[in-house]
Design a protein around this motif. Sequence first.
Motif, short mmCIF file in Angstrom:
data_model
loop_
_atom_site.label_atom_id
_atom_site.label_comp_id
_atom_site.label_asym_id
_atom_site.label_seq_id
_atom_site.Cartn_x
_atom_site.Cartn_y
_atom_site.Cartn_z
N SER A 86 15.39 -5.12 -3.83
CA SER A 86 15.68 -3.40 -4.17
C SER A 86 14.35 -3.36 -5.63
O SER A 86 14.17 -2.35 -5.59
CB SER A 86 17.10 -3.64 -5.14
N LYS A 87 14.68 -4.81 -6.42
CA LYS A 87 13.60 -4.28 -7.62
C LYS A 87 12.31 -3.57 -6.98
O LYS A 87 11.11 -3.72 -7.26
CB LYS A 87 13.72 -5.84 -8.11
N ILE A 88 11.86 -4.59 -5.72
CA ILE A 88 10.34 -4.82 -5.27
C ILE A 88 9.68 -3.66 -5.01
O ILE A 88 9.18 -3.20 -4.96
CB ILE A 88 10.19 -5.84 -4.68
N ASP A 89 11.19 -3.26 -4.28
CA ASP A 89 11.32 -1.84 -3.61
C ASP A 89 11.14 -0.65 -4.37
O ASP A 89 10.25 0.38 -4.33
CB ASP A 89 12.55 -1.25 -2.29
N GLN A 90 11.64 -0.66 -5.43
CA GLN A 90 11.87 -0.06 -6.61
C GLN A 90 10.11 0.40 -7.08
O GLN A 90 9.62 1.21 -7.45
CB GLN A 90 12.14 -0.56 -7.64
N ASN A 113 7.84 -1.20 -5.77
CA ASN A 113 6.32 -0.46 -4.88
C ASN A 113 6.89 0.93 -3.94
O ASN A 113 5.07 1.98 -4.44
CB ASN A 113 7.19 -1.04 -2.78
N GLU A 114 8.48 1.90 -4.65
CA GLU A 114 7.88 3.13 -4.51
C GLU A 114 7.29 3.65 -6.16
O GLU A 114 6.62 4.41 -5.74
CB GLU A 114 9.57 3.56 -4.45
N SER A 115 7.76 3.22 -6.87
CA SER A 115 6.69 3.24 -8.70
C SER A 115 4.91 3.61 -8.46
O SER A 115 4.96 3.96 -8.91
CB SER A 115 6.77 2.88 -9.20
N GLU A 116 5.11 2.25 -7.89
CA GLU A 116 3.49 2.48 -7.04
C GLU A 116 2.77 3.24 -6.76
O GLU A 116 1.84 3.63 -6.34
CB GLU A 116 2.76 0.59 -6.61
N GLU A 117 3.22 3.42 -5.42
CA GLU A 117 2.92 4.40 -3.80
C GLU A 117 3.02 6.00 -5.11
O GLU A 117 1.93 6.58 -4.69
CB GLU A 117 4.40 3.99 -3.30
N GLN A 118 4.15 6.43 -5.44
CA GLN A 118 3.79 7.38 -6.59
C GLN A 118 2.57 7.99 -7.12
O GLN A 118 2.55 8.87 -7.24
CB GLN A 118 5.51 7.30 -7.33
N ARG A 119 2.28 6.16 -8.14
CA ARG A 119 1.33 6.61 -8.88
C ARG A 119 -0.18 7.47 -8.46
O ARG A 119 -0.32 7.58 -9.02
CB ARG A 119 1.49 5.17 -9.54
N GLN A 120 -0.23 6.42 -7.32
CA GLN A 120 -1.34 6.23 -5.84
C GLN A 120 -1.05 8.01 -5.68
O GLN A 120 -2.24 8.77 -5.69
CB GLN A 120 -1.11 5.69 -4.81
N LYS A 121 0.10 8.31 -5.74
CA LYS A 121 -0.17 9.64 -5.49
C LYS A 121 -0.81 10.72 -6.22
O LYS A 121 -1.50 11.64 -6.08
CB LYS A 121 1.59 10.45 -4.24
N ASP A 122 0.12 10.53 -7.52
CA ASP A 122 -0.46 11.11 -8.40
C ASP A 122 -1.43 10.72 -8.40
O ASP A 122 -2.15 12.12 -9.28
CB ASP A 122 0.47 11.25 -10.00
N HIS A 123 -2.40 10.28 -8.56
CA HIS A 123 -3.61 9.92 -9.53
C HIS A 123 -4.21 10.76 -7.85
O HIS A 123 -5.33 11.03 -8.80
CB HIS A 123 -3.60 8.45 -9.04
N ALA A 124 -4.31 10.54 -6.63
CA ALA A 124 -4.79 11.73 -6.13
C ALA A 124 -4.93 12.68 -5.69
O ALA A 124 -6.06 13.50 -5.69
CB ALA A 124 -4.30 10.37 -4.22
N ALA A 125 -3.98 13.15 -6.36
CA ALA A 125 -3.99 15.07 -6.85
C ALA A 125 -4.00 15.42 -7.60
O ALA A 125 -4.51 16.29 -8.08
CB ALA A 125 -1.78 14.98 -6.78
#
Length: 340
Positions: free
Chosen positions: A308-312, A314-326
Amino acid sequence: MADFVTVDEVVKKLNLTVKSGIDFINRKVKVSDISRPGLELTGYFDFYPADRIQILGRTEISYIKSISHLNRMAVFEEMCEAETPAFLVTRDLEVPPELMAVATSNGIPVISSSIATSQVSSMLEQFLSDQLAKRVSIHGVFVEIYGLGVLITGESGIGKSETALELLKRGHLLIADDRVEIHQMNQNSLIGEPPEILRHLLEIRGLGIIDVMSLFGVGAVRDRADINFKVELVNWDNNNRYDRIGTQFKKDEILGIEVPRVTVPIRVGRDIPGIIEAAAMNYRSKLMGFDAAKTFDNNLNQLIAKNSKIDQENESEEQRQKDHAAAKPLNKDTNDQDHA
């Protein structure tokens, strides 16, 4: 359950001496409790337990000697009621003649012991509790495995006796085969033993009855043991969902006392004696505080928490990359405006 024990049985079991009233030795004892009269000797009889064996030790006899002959006669007349089984004098103390006279006139035997009052009281209570305890007879096999009394049950012909035979070969002890006589020792424990006619015998279909003590020696049998654990053998059913983790034991009630139970399904190729050995060892380990099921449950919870911690993360990293791309197109527009 026996309804009564005779005074004669008590005399023989505890090796006592009959001082008077030999003709009344078959008098019935119906309760396992005993009584050491104290206030009764002073004349107080409001709560006198007349249906118990009355034990007189050094203290009681010393007090009796200090009162007058008439008072002794009056006290003993009060103590000799219709349901009083017997009087027991300990330490080979001299029995007051008034007691023997009054007891004989009321048809009550007077018996004596050479040992201390506390010891004979304990032995007498143990004997009476054993004989007068609640009893039940159960179809099954009773063995001792690693010091635990294991009751093996199951429908007729399922292989209980054959399993017991293999357990004997592995060094465990037979207590009873086919019928197990169970009686309540106290509020928390049960005792199992064989019927007298089946003691030390084992029946194997196709072979007949074998004498376990003759074949395996005196170290392979016991006459009785505490019932600690129960194993129920059942035929394998593909439609049944058997316990695969063992987080907790089911419990069966015998004479009002709960006994832990596991159910072991039978099918070709399964080492049933080995499984029962493992079940006994697993139960003992749980009593000592080591629970494999809890360990597995803890490991599973830790793994779930870790994933669950790893998933969280990964989700945080994915969201950070999305924010950076935007944010990149916004930066380009800003630069163009600066050049203009």
